[in-house]
Design a protein around this motif. Structure first.
Motif, PDB file in Angstrom:
ATOM      1  N   LYS A  70      40.641  41.268  39.899  1.00 43.10           N
ATOM      2  CA  LYS A  70      40.434  42.473  40.614  1.00 43.10           C
ATOM      3  C   LYS A  70      40.409  40.765  41.914  1.00 43.10           C
ATOM      4  CE  LYS A  70      39.237  45.961  41.601  1.00 43.10           C
ATOM      5  NZ  LYS A  70      38.423  47.053  41.520  1.00 43.10           N
ATOM      6  N   SER A  71      41.495  40.704  43.352  1.00 40.62           N
ATOM      7  CA  SER A  71      40.812  40.577  43.972  1.00 40.62           C
ATOM      8  C   SER A  71      41.281  41.955  45.673  1.00 40.62           C
ATOM      9  CB  SER A  71      42.059  39.433  44.084  1.00 40.62           C
ATOM     10  OG  SER A  71      43.644  39.904  44.667  1.00 40.62           O
ATOM     11  N   LYS A  97      38.630  37.028  44.863  1.00 40.52           N
ATOM     12  CA  LYS A  97      39.038  36.655  44.005  1.00 40.52           C
ATOM     13  C   LYS A  97      37.580  37.001  43.268  1.00 40.52           C
ATOM     14  CE  LYS A  97      43.314  34.079  44.653  1.00 40.52           C
ATOM     15  NZ  LYS A  97      43.569  33.024  44.573  1.00 40.52           N
ATOM     16  N   LEU A  98      37.828  38.107  41.720  1.00 40.50           N
ATOM     17  CA  LEU A  98      36.983  38.233  40.824  1.00 40.50           C
ATOM     18  C   LEU A  98      36.954  38.079  39.956  1.00 40.50           C
ATOM     19  CD1 LEU A  98      35.789  42.589  41.640  1.00 40.50           C
ATOM     20  CD2 LEU A  98      35.489  40.093  43.602  1.00 40.50           C
ATOM     21  N   ASP A  99      36.150  37.352  38.944  1.00 34.34           N
ATOM     22  CA  ASP A  99      36.124  36.952  37.522  1.00 34.34           C
ATOM     23  C   ASP A  99      36.934  37.928  36.557  1.00 34.34           C
ATOM     24  OD1 ASP A  99      34.231  38.201  37.655  1.00 34.34           O
ATOM     25  OD2 ASP A  99      33.182  37.438  35.835  1.00 34.34           O
ATOM     26  N   THR A 100      36.782  39.527  36.524  1.00 33.54           N
ATOM     27  CA  THR A 100      38.200  40.333  36.701  1.00 33.54           C
ATOM     28  C   THR A 100      39.440  40.863  36.790  1.00 33.54           C
ATOM     29  OG1 THR A 100      37.226  41.780  38.519  1.00 33.54           O
ATOM     30  CG2 THR A 100      36.021  42.282  36.932  1.00 33.54           C
ATOM     31  N   GLU A 117      30.455  41.009  38.932  1.00 29.18           N
ATOM     32  CA  GLU A 117      31.571  40.125  38.641  1.00 29.18           C
ATOM     33  C   GLU A 117      31.524  38.840  39.658  1.00 29.18           C
ATOM     34  OE1 GLU A 117      32.120  44.898  40.233  1.00 29.18           O
ATOM     35  OE2 GLU A 117      31.602  42.714  41.001  1.00 29.18           O
ATOM     36  N   ARG A 118      31.638  37.515  38.820  1.00 31.37           N
ATOM     37  CA  ARG A 118      32.143  36.297  39.915  1.00 31.37           C
ATOM     38  C   ARG A 118      32.556  36.354  40.711  1.00 31.37           C
ATOM     39  NH1 ARG A 118      30.374  32.654  36.111  1.00 31.37           N
ATOM     40  NH2 ARG A 118      29.639  30.972  37.002  1.00 31.37           N
ATOM     41  N   TYR A 119      32.238  35.842  41.957  1.00 33.25           N
ATOM     42  CA  TYR A 119      33.076  35.945  43.048  1.00 33.25           C
ATOM     43  C   TYR A 119      33.842  34.207  43.692  1.00 33.25           C
ATOM     44  CZ  TYR A 119      31.322  40.492  43.524  1.00 33.25           C
ATOM     45  OH  TYR A 119      30.949  42.409  43.273  1.00 33.25           O
ATOM     46  N   ASP A 130      33.167  31.144  41.977  1.00 33.18           N
ATOM     47  CA  ASP A 130      32.320  32.110  40.767  1.00 33.18           C
ATOM     48  C   ASP A 130      31.281  31.667  40.687  1.00 33.18           C
ATOM     49  OD1 ASP A 130      34.800  32.122  39.131  1.00 33.18           O
ATOM     50  OD2 ASP A 130      34.292  30.084  38.413  1.00 33.18           O
ATOM     51  N   LEU A 183      33.323  47.725  42.904  1.00 36.35           N
ATOM     52  CA  LEU A 183      32.241  45.949  42.604  1.00 36.35           C
ATOM     53  C   LEU A 183      30.898  46.852  41.963  1.00 36.35           C
ATOM     54  CD1 LEU A 183      33.115  44.963  46.051  1.00 36.35           C
ATOM     55  CD2 LEU A 183      34.313  45.072  43.419  1.00 36.35           C
TER      56      LEU A 183
END
Length: 893
Positions: free
Chosen positions: A860-861, A855-858, A836-838, A667, A832
């Motif tokens: 998406k990966s 992996k993103l907190d949205t 986002e959190r990564y 995160d 991007l």
């Protein structure tokens, strides 16, 4: 030699049958036809591997990989390389010696012997980056600048003097001697080593990207980060991917008005277009034999600007003549030639049968080169002098970028009046306010320096002058330059135009340009003018030369003087006079420009061996203030807690012998969202410390006034200043803010603040941090603080489209993960925003260049490549960095 374990000892033979004690590894006795097809630069790598083959650090299969270069160069094969020596300058040398001192403390705490932390490989440190152009246009400018240099840097100099005593195998060349790369070329270079009767090629790595200058003399060398250089000094080989080698064929004859600077700027643009990042470039063809060693060194010096690792000119008769000209010992010259011919490393550029195999061949006709400059913001952006006026006008109008200033059309001809020394003047866009003959690139070259002197002579005789508010300066790379400028009679004319010697060192090119006159700054600021700097350097990135010169152009020394006389870069020298003299006569540049023949005649007469001998015989003892400087004699450095220059770094706090498994990134917030070509100057500036910055607040709290702040470069021995200076460049463009500023958005609060303050708040909250970037992240100088600073800010990884070679290595050396988008993928294609959190899972079983998931907190990966390129780099990362690895190794029983 590595002892009886070396499987290649059968290659050792006497260089002269009459003297069996003088030996060498005769690579020709390998009896392998592949050897004489290798590029000459790769032969140096092979010799090092053969000589140092011990079955552990260097294996027999490594020798085979290099010998089989034609196949392996395309296969990302890792090989070790042990350079013959290391070279440092003081900006990068101070943090290296600080790290060595701290490593001694750490080894002591782990129960080891601190004196094991000691250079194994010979190291030379030249103090050349500390002097600034505080005074100019006065007869005593040199003395005043040198006195101020000593007063500002006394603590650093005392520390370096301690290092010269405490560490074996380390030589320090004192301040006032010259620029590291020129001193290396004229004095330190061996070309061939003779170590205890064993001959082998001189080779080196250096903590400055322009270390490549020495390749012009046939000595293989390139810049590495300070972190990597420290490991080499401690006896570790460099782990490198066997490079592709681009053959660059030169032919034709340059016209009589062309300088070596014009050639190098043309080569730089061409090779940038070819694409040579991470490759060796090796020059060949009949055109090379027409270039002096100084010309070749100029081309090799600019290697980082076209992105190659090295730019190699194999040794030939011209090289040997240069060694003789610079006062080298005749006996040494004899064995240099004999050895290099015995191992097929001596070149005849007119003999096509000697041309080796190359990965790719590109060509340049020297007769096609025209006078040129580069700018306004990057060294690879070459402009023909005939196009300078129109190009600058188009840059004014273009949108903000490498070739644009986004000036409104109605303001293109704005001017701002001001007074200076009681007289009235005005500035407009393109007005020259800094004109500096500076930098290792050109001051090492007698042809362009004497060319500048002859131009100055003709200009003065034609009644021309330079406006008094322009900050003019001449900072030679060694005392030899002053010697031949005086002896040839041109120094007086340079002085009359304002180009008197202001110091011996790396000055304007590194950002040590000093202050501009206050009325000039006020006029630039009030008119929001794009003022210009013109310098004979190799770097012109935004914010580097001076905060008030938004346009900076690289040019030959004669052109520096020409633009200073003109007072503007908005001039077409072909059609407009450079100036009108007091008699009302129009004088054109062609009227005063010296030809190559004129310059060469003066060079032949006045650049002679006795000058070099006289200057260099006393180089280590000539600075009286250095000689009188006292320094501690302890083996462990007695850190002074009050010092604002030298501070024990926190890198090894809590270090134990046990390794911890790698930690995943969870995160993480994006600290900065950056674009293409973010340079190490953007990440860790070397210039002035702004009064409004985090570093300034820290120094003020320590009781210092702004006049005592000095530069970031001078304070690289203090991690507290350098962490606060990370991303403190005023020209940093952060997409979060959509403007240039050393600030960022603290995402949880939405507040805008200095980058250090935001990072500190994130760290206090226990948040991981990453950086998003575009292409060529970390281009520019080989600056270890551009990796150390982000590490101290809590950066766990950088995600970029591509990396500059040295900077990626430095990130690995500090335990920061370089992540790279897959081909064709960018932040834009992934959509991007940086908000986002990564999260990145770092597996315990790591492999070189492996793919990992982001992996993103949205929800998406996507996949990225983890740019640990070799097993050795993985070992460093698992240890938390290269220095931690060395401490554990040196502390083992």
């Amino acid at each position: 030699m590595s002892g009886t374990t070396n499987p290649f000892l059968h290659l050792v033979e006497a260089l002269d049958p009459k003297d069996p004690q003088q030996r060498f590894f005769n690579l020709s006795k390998l009896g392998d036809p592949r050897y004489e097809r290798l590029p000459f630069s790769v032969r140096v790598l092979l010799e090092s591997a053969v000589r140092n083959c011990d079955g552990f650090l260097v294996k027999k299969e490594d020798v085979e990989s290099i010998l089989n270069w034609k196949q392996t160069q395309a296969q990302t094969v890792e090989v070790p390389f042990r350079p013959s020596r290391v070279i440092l300058q003081d900006f990068t040398g101070v943090p290296a010696v600080v790290d060595f001192a701290a490593m001694r403390d750490a080894v002591t705490q782990l129960g080891g012997d601190p004196e094991k932390i000691n250079p194994v490989c010979p190291a030379d440190l030249v103090i050349d980056h500390s002097i600034q152009v505080d005074f100019n246009r006065k007869t005593d400018s040199l003395q005043k600048n040198q006195d101020l240099e000593f007063d500002r840097n006394k603590e650093r100099f005392q520390f370096l003097k301690w290092g010269s005593k405490a560490f074996r195998n380390m030589r320090i060349i004192p301040p006032g001697s010259g620029i590291v790369h020129q001193v290396n070329l004229e004095y330190l270079a061996r070309v061939v080593f003779n170590q205890d009767g064993l001959y082998y090629p001189d080779s080196l790595v250096g903590t400055d990207s322009h270390t490549t200058m020495i390749d012009g003399l046939g000595v293989l060398g390139w810049g590495v980060g300070g972190i990597e250089a420290e490991a080499v000094m401690l006896g570790q080989p460099i782990s490198m991917v066997l490079p592709q080698v681009v053959g660059y064929k030169l032919y034709g004859t340059p016209n009589k008005f062309i300088t070596s600077t014009d050639i190098v700027l043309t080569v730089t643009k061409h090779l940038r277009q070819v694409g040579v990042v991470g490759k060796f470039v090796e020059f060949f063809g009949p055109g090379v034999s027409q270039l002096s060693i100084a010309d070749r060194a100029t081309i090799a010096n600019m290697c980082p600007e076209y992105g190659a690792t090295a730019a190699f000119f194999p040794v030939d008769d011209v090289s040997v003549n240069y060694l003789e000209q610079t006062g080298r010992d005749a006996e040494k010259l004899a064995y240099i030639t004999k050895y290099l011919k015995a191992v097929a490393m001596f070149r005849d550029y007119n003999d096509v049968s000697q041309d080796p195999d190359f990965t790719q061949v590109v060509e340049m006709d020297l007769s096609a080169v025209v006078p040129c400059c580069s700018g306004p913001k990057r060294p690879q952006d070459r402009i023909a002098v005939s196009d300078m006026k129109s190009d600058f006008d188009s840059c004014l109008a273009a949108k903000q970028g490498f070739k644009g200033f986004a000036v409104a059309p109605e303001s293109h001809h704005a001017s701002e009046p001001f007074q200076f020394n009681g007289a009235d003047y005005s500035l407009s866009h393109g007005s020259v306010v800094i004109a500096a003959i500076t930098s290792c690139t050109n001051t090492s070259n007698p042809s362009v320096m004497l060319g500048a002197g002859l131009l100055a002579k003709k200009a003065v005789e034609a009644g021309l002058s330079v406006k008094p508010y322009i900050k003019t300066s001449l900072s030679p790379g060694s005392g030899v330059v002053t010697y031949y400028l005086k002896e040839s009679g041109v120094m007086d004319y340079l002085f009359k135009l304002g180009f008197e010697v202001v110091g011996y060192g790396c000055m304007t090119c590194i950002g040590n340009s000093g202050p501009l006159p206050e009325p000039v700054v006020e006029a630039i600021t009030k008119g929001d003018l794009v003022a210009a700097g013109i310098l004979s350097g190799n770097r012109n990135f935004e914010g580097r030369v001076h905060p008030n010169t938004r346009a900076n152009y690289l040019a030959s020394p004669p052109l520096v003087i020409a633009y200073a006389i003109a007072g503007t870069v908005r001039i077409d020298f072909d059609t407009e006079p450079i100036a009108v003299n007091a008699q009302g006569k129009e004088v054109f540049l062609r009227d005063i420009w010296p030809t190559r023949e004129e310059i060469q005649a003066v060079e032949r007469e006045f650049v002679i061996p006795s000058m070099f001998k006289e200057v260099y015989e006393k180089i280590e003892k000539v600075n009286e203030r250095w000689n009188a400087l006292s320094a501690p004699s302890d083996k462990l450095y007695p850190w002074d807690p009050k010092s604002t220059y030298i501070k024990s770094p926190p890198f090894f706090t809590g270090l134990t012998m046990a390794l911890e498994p790698p930690r995943s990134i969870t995160d993480a917030y994006v600290l900065l969202n950056l674009g293409d070509s973010v340079t190490t100057d953007h990440i860790s500036p070397a210039g002035n410390i702004a009064r409004s910055s985090s570093a300034a607040r820290y120094l003020t709290d320590k009781g210092l006034s702004p006049r005592d702040f000095n530069s970031y470069g001078s304070r690289r021995g203090n991690d507290a200043v350098m962490a606060r200076g990370t991303f403190a460049n005023i020209r940093l463009f952060n997409k979060f803010l959509n403007k240039q500023a050393p600030r960022t958005l603290h995402l949880p609060s939405g507040e805008t603040m200095d980058v250090f303050d935001a990072a500190e708040r994130y760290q206090q909250a226990g948040s991981h941090l990453v950086i998003l970037a575009g292409k060529e992240y970390g281009s520019g100088s080989s600056r270890d603080w551009a990796a150390k600073g982000p590490f101290l800010l809590g950066i766990k990884a950088v995600l970029a489209e591509s990396y500059e070679r040295i900077h990626r290595s430095n990130l690995v050396g500090m335990g920061v993960i370089p992540l790279e988008y897959l081909p064709g993928v960018t932040a834009e294609t992934l959509g991007l925003t940086g908000r986002e959190r990564y999260s990145v899972v770092v597996p315990e079983l790591l492999e070189p260049r492996m793919l990992v998931d982001v992996k993103l907190d949205t929800g998406k990966s996507f996949q990225v490549r983890m740019r640990f390129d070799t097993d050795v780099e993985l070992t460093y990362f698992l240890n938390g960095g290269i220095l931690n690895y060395m401490i554990r190794k040196m502390s083992g029983k």
